[in-house]
Design an enzyme around this catalytic site. Structure first.
Site, PDB file in Angstrom:
ATOM      1  N   ARG A   1       5.939  -9.351  53.495  1.00 40.53           N
ATOM      2  CA  ARG A   1       6.457  -8.537  54.445  1.00 40.53           C
ATOM      3  C   ARG A   1       6.832  -7.161  53.751  1.00 40.53           C
ATOM      4  O   ARG A   1       6.751  -6.956  52.646  1.00 40.53           O
ATOM      5  CB  ARG A   1       7.689  -9.108  54.962  1.00 40.53           C
ATOM      6  CG  ARG A   1       8.772  -9.342  54.149  1.00 40.53           C
ATOM      7  CD  ARG A   1       9.884 -10.017  54.748  1.00 40.53           C
ATOM      8  NE  ARG A   1      11.035  -9.888  54.114  1.00 40.53           N
ATOM      9  CZ  ARG A   1      12.255 -10.624  53.915  1.00 40.53           C
ATOM     10  NH1 ARG A   1      12.218 -11.749  54.636  1.00 40.53           N
ATOM     11  NH2 ARG A   1      13.279 -10.223  53.568  1.00 40.53           N
TER      12      ARG A   1
ATOM     13  N   ASN B   1       7.232  -5.629  43.058  1.00 40.60           N
ATOM     14  CA  ASN B   1       7.884  -5.390  44.084  1.00 40.60           C
ATOM     15  C   ASN B   1       9.088  -6.156  44.844  1.00 40.60           C
ATOM     16  O   ASN B   1      10.032  -5.645  45.471  1.00 40.60           O
ATOM     17  CB  ASN B   1       6.744  -5.233  45.529  1.00 40.60           C
ATOM     18  CG  ASN B   1       7.456  -5.195  47.005  1.00 40.60           C
ATOM     19  OD1 ASN B   1       7.971  -3.978  47.177  1.00 40.60           O
ATOM     20  ND2 ASN B   1       7.367  -6.288  47.394  1.00 40.60           N
TER      21      ASN B   1
ATOM     22  N   TYR C   1      22.844  -4.132  42.373  1.00 40.37           N
ATOM     23  CA  TYR C   1      21.491  -3.677  42.655  1.00 40.37           C
ATOM     24  C   TYR C   1      20.943  -2.779  42.149  1.00 40.37           C
ATOM     25  O   TYR C   1      19.985  -2.394  41.561  1.00 40.37           O
ATOM     26  CB  TYR C   1      21.492  -3.643  44.165  1.00 40.37           C
ATOM     27  CG  TYR C   1      20.122  -2.922  44.938  1.00 40.37           C
ATOM     28  CD1 TYR C   1      19.008  -3.975  44.971  1.00 40.37           C
ATOM     29  CD2 TYR C   1      19.990  -1.937  45.258  1.00 40.37           C
ATOM     30  CE1 TYR C   1      17.840  -3.687  45.456  1.00 40.37           C
ATOM     31  CE2 TYR C   1      18.616  -1.489  45.687  1.00 40.37           C
ATOM     32  CZ  TYR C   1      17.761  -2.185  46.113  1.00 40.37           C
ATOM     33  OH  TYR C   1      16.491  -1.850  46.443  1.00 40.37           O
TER      34      TYR C   1
ATOM     35  N   LYS D   1      17.912  -1.965  39.484  1.00 44.32           N
ATOM     36  CA  LYS D   1      17.066  -0.769  39.646  1.00 44.32           C
ATOM     37  C   LYS D   1      17.068   0.333  38.532  1.00 44.32           C
ATOM     38  O   LYS D   1      15.711   0.653  38.382  1.00 44.32           O
ATOM     39  CB  LYS D   1      17.255  -0.196  41.021  1.00 44.32           C
ATOM     40  CG  LYS D   1      16.740  -1.301  42.347  1.00 44.32           C
ATOM     41  CD  LYS D   1      15.700  -1.700  42.076  1.00 44.32           C
ATOM     42  CE  LYS D   1      15.182  -2.648  43.479  1.00 44.32           C
ATOM     43  NZ  LYS D   1      13.697  -2.941  43.323  1.00 44.32           N
TER      44      LYS D   1
HETATM   45  P1  NAD Z   1      12.083  -7.327  51.921  1.00 44.40           P
HETATM   46  O1  NAD Z   1      13.441  -7.920  51.821  1.00 44.40           O
HETATM   47  O2  NAD Z   1      11.383  -6.979  53.365  1.00 44.40           O
HETATM   48  O3  NAD Z   1      10.873  -7.792  50.975  1.00 44.40           O
HETATM   49  C1  NAD Z   1      11.373  -8.303  49.778  1.00 44.40           C
HETATM   50  C2  NAD Z   1      10.013  -9.265  49.422  1.00 44.40           C
HETATM   51  O4  NAD Z   1      10.392  -9.783  48.264  1.00 44.40           O
HETATM   52  C3  NAD Z   1      10.167 -10.448  50.374  1.00 44.40           C
HETATM   53  O5  NAD Z   1       8.786 -10.707  50.772  1.00 44.40           O
HETATM   54  C4  NAD Z   1      10.785 -11.358  49.758  1.00 44.40           C
HETATM   55  O6  NAD Z   1      10.264 -12.903  49.958  1.00 44.40           O
HETATM   56  C5  NAD Z   1      10.500 -11.410  48.228  1.00 44.40           C
HETATM   57  N1  NAD Z   1      11.259 -11.925  47.434  1.00 44.40           N
HETATM   58  C6  NAD Z   1      12.703 -11.900  47.250  1.00 44.40           C
HETATM   59  N2  NAD Z   1      13.065 -12.561  46.236  1.00 44.40           N
HETATM   60  C7  NAD Z   1      11.992 -13.060  45.724  1.00 44.40           C
HETATM   61  C8  NAD Z   1      11.864 -13.975  44.405  1.00 44.40           C
HETATM   62  N3  NAD Z   1      12.703 -14.398  43.752  1.00 44.40           N
HETATM   63  N4  NAD Z   1      10.398 -14.397  44.064  1.00 44.40           N
HETATM   64  C9  NAD Z   1       9.248 -13.710  44.902  1.00 44.40           C
HETATM   65  N5  NAD Z   1       9.478 -13.005  45.809  1.00 44.40           N
HETATM   66  C10 NAD Z   1      10.936 -12.812  46.278  1.00 44.40           C
HETATM   67  O7  NAD Z   1      12.498  -5.857  51.278  1.00 44.40           O
HETATM   68  P2  NAD Z   1      11.718  -4.540  51.306  1.00 44.40           P
HETATM   69  O8  NAD Z   1      12.686  -3.444  51.858  1.00 44.40           O
HETATM   70  O9  NAD Z   1      10.273  -4.607  51.636  1.00 44.40           O
HETATM   71  O10 NAD Z   1      11.648  -4.534  49.716  1.00 44.40           O
HETATM   72  C11 NAD Z   1      10.798  -4.388  48.781  1.00 44.40           C
HETATM   73  C12 NAD Z   1      11.110  -3.511  47.506  1.00 44.40           C
HETATM   74  O11 NAD Z   1      11.389  -2.410  47.665  1.00 44.40           O
HETATM   75  C13 NAD Z   1      12.278  -4.465  46.808  1.00 44.40           C
HETATM   76  O12 NAD Z   1      12.128  -4.358  45.501  1.00 44.40           O
HETATM   77  C14 NAD Z   1      13.556  -3.220  47.260  1.00 44.40           C
HETATM   78  O13 NAD Z   1      14.666  -3.532  46.514  1.00 44.40           O
HETATM   79  C15 NAD Z   1      12.753  -2.113  47.056  1.00 44.40           C
HETATM   80  N6  NAD Z   1      13.363  -0.791  47.959  1.00 44.40           N
HETATM   81  C16 NAD Z   1      13.682  -0.983  49.228  1.00 44.40           C
HETATM   82  C17 NAD Z   1      14.476  -0.054  49.961  1.00 44.40           C
HETATM   83  C18 NAD Z   1      14.388   0.052  51.325  1.00 44.40           C
HETATM   84  O14 NAD Z   1      15.192   0.732  51.851  1.00 44.40           O
HETATM   85  N7  NAD Z   1      13.710  -0.952  52.176  1.00 44.40           N
HETATM   86  C19 NAD Z   1      14.674   1.024  49.175  1.00 44.40           C
HETATM   87  C20 NAD Z   1      14.339   1.022  47.930  1.00 44.40           C
HETATM   88  C21 NAD Z   1      13.671  -0.012  47.206  1.00 44.40           C
END
Ligand code: NAD
Length: 241
Positions: free
Chosen positions: A10, A85, A150, A154
Site C-alpha cells: 500500500r 520503504n 521517527y 529517518k
Molecule cells: P503506509 O503506512 O501506508 O505504508 C507503510 C508500509 O510499511 C505498510 O505496507 C506496512 O505494512 C509496512 N510495514 C510497517 N512495518 C513493517 C515491518 N515491520 N515489516 C515489514 N513491513 C512493514 O505509509 P507510507 O506513507 O506509504 O510510508 C512509506 C514510507 O515512506 C515509510 O518509510 C514512511 O516513513 C515514509 N514517509 C512517508 C511520508 C508520508 O507523508 N506518507 C513522508 C515521509 C516519509
C-alpha cells in the site's frame, strides 16, 4: 531487472512497485501481514507484463530478512534494486513517549533498513552492481515536534545511506535516500483536517504530495539516468526544506 521493495502492498511502497513494473522491472514485494490488498497489488503489477513474487516478513527481524532475501534470490537469481520503504510512526511528545514507542520505531525504520540491506549486499557485491534506495523523510533532515523517535530513525537512515555509499561505491553499488515531505497515504490520512490545512499552508506548493510523485524519483534513482549519483538525499517535499 529485479527490484525488491519492502512494505509494498500500500501507500508509497505500492506506487514504487507499480512505477518500477511499468519500467520493466520484475518485482519482489515484502509484506508484513496477509491482507486482502495482496491479490490486487499482484494483479496491478502483472498487468504491466512483468513477474511478481511476494515474501512475508517483519523487517525488524534479522532472521525474517535473511529468509526473505534468500527466497527472492532463489526465485529471480539476483536483486538489482533494493528499496527500503517499510516504516511506522508512533508520535508523541517526549515527556509522554514510552521507551517501547521509541524502540519500536527505531527497530522497524532504521534497524529494518540495516537488516534487509545487510542480507542483500553480499549478492550485489558478487554481481558487482546494484542500487539501494532508502526512504527517509524531511523530518529526518529538519526535525519535527512530536516525532523524536521517527525523526531519529529517518536521520539515522541518512547517515547509513551516506556511509554505505562510500563503502560500496568501488563495487558499482549506488546508495541514495529520498526524503519525502507530507505525502497523501494511510500514514497521513489519520491527521485531523485542521492539521492538514495547517501543513498545506506551510508547503510552498500548497498541497501534499502523492505517492506517485515519490515513486517517480525512486524510478529515476533505479534507472539508467542516475549512474553518477550516490550518497545523496533527494527531498520530494513541495519546497518545504
Ligand atoms: P503506509 O503506512 O501506508 O505504508 C507503510 C508500509 O510499511 C505498510 O505496507 C506496512 O505494512 C509496512 N510495514 C510497517 N512495518 C513493517 C515491518 N515491520 N515489516 C515489514 N513491513 C512493514 O505509509 P507510507 O506513507 O506509504 O510510508 C512509506 C514510507 O515512506 C515509510 O518509510 C514512511 O516513513 C515514509 N514517509 C512517508 C511520508 C508520508 O507523508 N506518507 C513522508 C515521509 C516519509
Amino acid at each position: 531487472m529485479i527490484a525488491f521493495i519492502t512494505g509494498a502492498t500500500r501507500g508509497i511502497g505500492k506506487e514504487i512497485a507499480l512505477e518500477l513494473s511499468k519500467r520493466g522491472f520484475d518485482i519482489a514485494v515484502n509484506y508484513r501481514k496477509e491482507t486482502s490488498e495482496l491479490e490486487e497489488v499482484k494483479k496491478e503489477i502483472e498487468e504491466n507484463g512483468v513477474k511478481s513474487f511476494f515474501v512475508q516478513g517483519d523487517v525488524s527481524s534479522f532472521e525474517d530478512c535473511e529468509k526473505m532475501v534468500e527466497n527472492v534470490e532463489k526465485e529471480f537469481g539476483k536483486i538489482d534494486v533494493l528499496v527500503n520503504n517499510a516504516g511506522i510512526t508512533k508520535d508523541g511528545l517526549i515527556m509522554r513517549m514510552k521507551k517501547e514507542d521509541f524502540e519500536s520505531v527505531i527497530d522497524v525504520n532504521l534497524t529494518g533498513t540495516f537488516n534487509v540491506t545487510r542480507n542483500v549486499i553480499p549478492y550485489m557485491i558478487k554481481q558487482k552492481s546494484g542500487r539501494i534506495i532508502n526512504i527517509s523523510s524531511v523530518v529526518g533532515v529538519a526535525g519535527n515536534a512530536g516525532q523524536t523517535n521517527y525523526s531519529a530513525s529517518k536521520a539515522g537512515i541518512i547517515g547509513f545511506t551516506k556511509s554505505l555509499a562510500k563503502e560500496v561505491a568501488s563495487r558499482n553499488i549506488l546508495v541514495n535516500a529520498i526524503a519525502p515531505g507530507f505525502i497523501n497515504t494511510d500514514m497521513t490520512k489519520v491527521l485531523p483536517d485542521n492539521v492538514k490545512e495547517n501543513i498545506n499552508s506551510q508547503i510552498p506548493l500548497k498541497r501534499m504530495g502523492t505517492a506517485k510523485e515519490v515513486a517517480k524519483v525512486v524510478a529515476f534513482l533505479a534507472g539508467e539516468d542516475s549512474t553518477y549519483i550516490t550518497g545523496q538525499v533527494i527531498n520530494v517535499d513541495g519546497g518545504m526544506i
